[in-house]
Design a protein around this motif. Structure first.
Motif, PDB file in Angstrom:
ATOM      1  N   ALA A 610       0.819  -1.212   0.000  1.00 45.72           N
ATOM      2  CA  ALA A 610       0.000   0.000   0.000  1.00 45.72           C
ATOM      3  C   ALA A 610       0.855   1.266   0.000  1.00 45.72           C
ATOM      4  N   ASN A 611       0.261   2.370  -0.500  1.00 45.75           N
ATOM      5  CA  ASN A 611       0.870   3.697  -0.460  1.00 45.75           C
ATOM      6  C   ASN A 611       0.363   4.518   0.725  1.00 45.75           C
ATOM      7  N   PHE A 612      -0.512   3.924   1.526  1.00 45.48           N
ATOM      8  CA  PHE A 612      -1.046   4.629   2.684  1.00 45.48           C
ATOM      9  C   PHE A 612      -0.525   3.982   3.962  1.00 45.48           C
ATOM     10  N   LYS A 613      -0.727   4.697   5.071  1.00 46.67           N
ATOM     11  CA  LYS A 613      -0.338   4.182   6.374  1.00 46.67           C
ATOM     12  C   LYS A 613      -1.529   3.441   6.961  1.00 46.67           C
ATOM     13  N   LEU A 614      -1.328   2.196   7.335  1.00 46.31           N
ATOM     14  CA  LEU A 614      -2.397   1.355   7.850  1.00 46.31           C
ATOM     15  C   LEU A 614      -2.219   1.168   9.347  1.00 46.31           C
ATOM     16  N   SER A 615      -3.242   1.560  10.092  1.00 49.11           N
ATOM     17  CA  SER A 615      -3.242   1.382  11.550  1.00 49.11           C
ATOM     18  C   SER A 615      -4.344   0.398  11.898  1.00 49.11           C
ATOM     19  N   THR A 616      -3.988  -0.659  12.613  1.00 45.90           N
ATOM     20  CA  THR A 616      -4.964  -1.706  12.935  1.00 45.90           C
ATOM     21  C   THR A 616      -4.962  -1.993  14.429  1.00 45.90           C
ATOM     22  N   THR A 617      -6.135  -2.369  14.900  1.00 43.60           N
ATOM     23  CA  THR A 617      -6.301  -2.831  16.283  1.00 43.60           C
ATOM     24  C   THR A 617      -7.228  -4.040  16.240  1.00 43.60           C
ATOM     25  N   PHE A 618      -6.643  -5.182  16.520  1.00 42.28           N
ATOM     26  CA  PHE A 618      -7.417  -6.421  16.476  1.00 42.28           C
ATOM     27  C   PHE A 618      -7.428  -7.047  17.861  1.00 42.28           C
ATOM     28  N   GLU A 619      -8.557  -6.914  18.551  1.00 44.12           N
ATOM     29  CA  GLU A 619      -8.687  -7.555  19.850  1.00 44.12           C
ATOM     30  C   GLU A 619      -9.121  -9.005  19.664  1.00 44.12           C
ATOM     31  N   ARG A 620      -8.811  -9.797  20.655  1.00 41.99           N
ATOM     32  CA  ARG A 620      -9.251 -11.192  20.622  1.00 41.99           C
ATOM     33  C   ARG A 620     -10.732 -11.248  20.974  1.00 41.99           C
ATOM     34  N   VAL A 621     -11.509 -11.833  20.098  1.00 43.43           N
ATOM     35  CA  VAL A 621     -12.957 -11.912  20.315  1.00 43.43           C
ATOM     36  C   VAL A 621     -13.360 -13.379  20.480  1.00 43.43           C
ATOM     37  N   TYR A 622     -14.409 -13.610  21.229  1.00 40.31           N
ATOM     38  CA  TYR A 622     -14.900 -14.964  21.501  1.00 40.31           C
ATOM     39  C   TYR A 622     -16.303 -15.077  20.893  1.00 40.31           C
ATOM     40  N   LEU A 623     -16.413 -15.949  19.899  1.00 38.23           N
ATOM     41  CA  LEU A 623     -17.654 -16.053  19.124  1.00 38.23           C
ATOM     42  C   LEU A 623     -18.225 -17.460  19.249  1.00 38.23           C
ATOM     43  N   GLN A 624     -19.530 -17.526  19.533  1.00 37.68           N
ATOM     44  CA  GLN A 624     -20.193 -18.830  19.641  1.00 37.68           C
ATOM     45  C   GLN A 624     -20.432 -19.459  18.258  1.00 37.68           C
TER      46      GLN A 624
END
Length: 724
Positions: A610-624
């Motif tokens: 990519a030519n852009f700056k990517l900021s990510t936040t991925f929390e751990r999720v618990y899905l049934q």
């Protein structure tokens, strides 16, 4: 061939040589010889206008084959001339002239019909050739038996050609039936045999002293050739056990057996046939038309029915035969004839009644004074097929029963098993109703009772009032039972249709768009197909390219292989691209390492390009719901692909957070943006697919965008599962 057969009648009079003269040894047509005054021992002086001494074939054949006139010297020295006419030999005229012509014309018509109707089918072409070859060989056999040169050549070649064309037809018919052809793949290599047969026939006429040897060669070879098709059919039936092959075997064995066993084999072994050729060949003539019937009509089930019911009729015939034999044995001792006539009349009448009862009990087939029961049933079913509701169906059932049984007091009632009550006018008890089976008819003191249909607590009954003055006949009970069976199955189908229609009405009333369960089903099917495609690519093309890359790396270790460096690099790039496609279709890291790691790797891959700056936040999720991790991965994958291709942003943020029994996904960029209408109408952006995925799991998707103001997308899906 027909002209030769007509011009010269066939005599087949056997001769023997005595004192340099030829005398009559045996007659083929004894009654004709007696009428003409020809006796055993009479001397034959001339055949037609030629003296017998000048006939080259007589010393080797010792038989007068054909003649229009005979000059005979009697024992007393009297010389008589006898004209040989077809009118004096009516049986010969029919067998040797009229019947061969009729058979050939019928064969020609049949072959033309087959060619016109089904000329694009290979087996039909060979069947047409087989029919014509048999007809021509049969037509020429009469001329050949009279020593005609052309007739002998055609007949000698034809008896070899017929079994070969039969083999070609069977090969094509096997292909039509999808049965493996077991032997002789290149039948055309054997077509030299008919040429050899024709040559031997010519040699037999030109050199009469070779006749005895050539006849044995021709018959023995034809016997072997005719054995090939039968052997192939028997072997195939042993392997396949199909009805079609059994019928083919019967069509070959029954006609061929008299010809081969009563004429060909005795002629080869003892030079004395049991049954003459003109009679035994008549059975063989049935083969082409048997095959034609099988090939054109294809009514094999009906034929099978006629064959299998032979056992039934044999048993019935045997019983009647024994009964009549015993009765006639005692009655014939008496002089009166009327007693025998009366006995036969009563016996046959009783036989028909007994057979009718047996048909009802064991075969469910019956003809009544009203016509065929099955025809009446078919008419009733046609009426009932027009019903679209259970009430309409039951009304038609009642009307048909009144019409066919000719009884007015017929009712259809619903019995509630909880209340266990019936109208007082009926005598049936609740326990009897409980034991009833669908389609069963029982007779009570005042009515017949039949169970039409059964639901959890309701049973629909057909009640026919008789009050001991009406009795349903066997054919009427059979008709009613069959109709009740059909009605019960039709009611089940109508109820399912009504349930589906009601469900569709509910969907139409409660949702303007497609129902959630349909969206979810479609999405899951798409993902399943992606998985299959990725697995196929990985197991085939990718593995092959990987192997080739390894081979190229070995070549690069050699200095002489430097020229393939570019090719090797290109193959490595292809392998990497193909692996990337497979991972896009089926992300393996999602199954192995979980959602958080899979999203992080996906974000890293996008950041590298990519030519852009990517900021990510991925929390751990618990899905049934076990399907939600794949949903999240696909949504993030689509959002990042859109950012790469369309956003022209400098900064993109993406966050995944856990909420109560679900997750929240937020995407934002500072790109060129667009209007919401443009975004939803453009399929290339994939926004429609994202919204459908979210809606399939009862989620919410909020999109905020405008030109030059970037894009903001907020997605939230609850984690609890819906019962859809």
């Amino acid at each position: 061939m027909s002209i030769v057969a007509f011009k010269v009648p066939l005599l087949k009079m056997e001769l023997e040589q005595r004192d340099g003269q030829w005398s009559v040894k045996a007659h083929y047509y004894e009654s004709w010889a007696r009428e003409q005054g020809i006796e055993i021992g009479d001397i034959v002086l001339a055949i037609g206008k030629k003296p017998i001494a000048s006939m080259p074939l007589v010393p080797y054949d010792e038989t007068i084959r054909g003649a229009n006139e005979l000059t005979i010297k009697k024992h007393d020295g009297t010389i008589i001339k006898i004209a040989v006419l077809h009118v004096d030999l009516p049986a010969q005229f029919y067998l040797h002239v009229l019947f061969p012509i009729i058979y050939f014309v019928l064969s020609l018509v049949a072959a033309l019909y087959l060619y016109k109707k089904q000329q694009d089918i290979e087996s039909v072409k060979w069947l047409s050739g087989f029919i014509l070859t048999v007809a021509l060989t049969y037509l020429s056999s009469v001329a050949s038996s009279k020593g005609d040169f052309i007739g002998t050549i055609i007949n000698s070649g034809g008896i070899f050609l017929v079994p070969l064309i039969l083999l070609q037809f069977l090969k094509g018919y096997y292909n039509y039936l999808h049965i493996k052809w077991p032997f002789i793949q290149h039948i055309e290599r054997f077509y030299v045999l008919p040429i050899m047969g024709a040559v031997l026939g010519g040699v037999e006429i030109l050199y009469p002293y070779t006749k005895s040897v050539i006849v044995i060669i021709l018959l023995a070879t034809s016997f072997l050739l005719f054995s090939f098709p039968l052997s192939i059919l028997l072997y195939s039936y042993y392997k396949e056990r199909t009805v079609q092959l059994r019928l083919l075997i019967l069509s070959v064995i029954l006609p061929f057996s008299p010809f081969l066993l009563l004429f060909v084999l005795p002629e080869v072994l003892w030079q004395r046939p049991i049954l003459q050729a003109e009679y035994s060949i008549l059975f063989v003539l049935l083969i082409p038309f048997c095959f034609m019937f099988l090939r054109v009509t294809e009514r094999l089930f009906d034929i099978h029915y006629y064959i299998t019911r032979t056992n039934y009729y044999l048993m019935a015939t045997a019983i009647l035969t024994v009964w009549l034999y015993i009765g006639l044995y005692f009655l014939l001792e008496k002089e009166s004839g009327w007693e025998i006539v009366f006995f036969l009349f009563i016996s046959i009448l009783l036989f028909f009644y007994i057979k009718e009862k047996a048909d009802v009990k064991y075969r469910n087939i019956l003809f009544t004074p009203k016509g065929n029961t099955i025809r009446q049933l078919s008419r009733a079913i046609n009426q009932m097929s027009e019903a679209y509701k259970v009430e309409e169906l039951l009304a038609i059932l009642k009307q048909e029963a009144i019409k066919h049984l000719e009884i007015e007091n017929i009712e259809i009632v619903a019995f509630d098993e909880k209340e266990r009550k019936m109208p007082v006018c009926y005598t049936i008890e609740s326990e009897q109703i409980h034991q009833l089976q669908v389609g069963e008819v029982i007779k009570l003191s005042n009515e017949y009772v039949a169970l039409i249909h059964q639901e959890p607590h309701i049973k629909r009954l057909l009640l026919i009032e008789h009050r001991n003055v009406i009795r349903l006949k066997d054919e009427e009970l059979l008709w009613l039972k069959l109709l009740l069976k059909y009605t019960e199955s039709t009611i089940e189908s109508l109820k399912k249709i009504e349930e589906l229609l009601q469900e569709l009405r509910n969907v139409q009333q409660t949702a303007e768009q497609e129902p959630v369960w349909l969206k979810k089903l479609v999405w899951l099917k798409v993902e399943q197909e992606k998985y299959y495609v990725a697995q196929e690519l990985h197991d085939t093309v990718l593995q092959n390219l990987t192997h080739l890359t390894r081979e190229m790396s070995l070549l690069l270790e050699n200095d002489a292989a430097i020229s393939v460096q570019g090719l090797y690099q290109q193959m490595q790039n292809n392998v990497q691209d193909l692996r990337s496609y497979c991972e896009t279709l089926k992300p393996p890291v999602l199954d192995k390492l979980g959602l958080t790691v899979a999203l992080s790797q996906l974000a890293q891959q996008v950041s590298n390009k990519a030519n852009f700056k990517l900021s990510t936040t991925f929390e751990r999720v618990y899905l049934q719901n076990e399907q939600l991790p794949l949903v999240i991965y696909r949504i993030v994958q689509e959002l990042l692909n859109n950012a790469l291709k369309h956003s022209e942003a400098e900064k993109v943020t993406l966050s995944l957070q856990e909420v109560d029994e679900g997750f929240e996904l937020i995407y934002e960029d500072d790109g060129i943006g667009c209007t919401l209408e443009q975004m939803l109408q453009t399929d290339s952006l994939g926004i429609r697919g994202i919204r459908e995925r979210v809606e399939a799991f009862n989620g919410k998707c909020r999109i905020v965008t405008n030109i030059n103001e970037g894009v903001f997308i907020h997605i939230i899906i609850e984690g609890h599962e819906e019962d859809d």
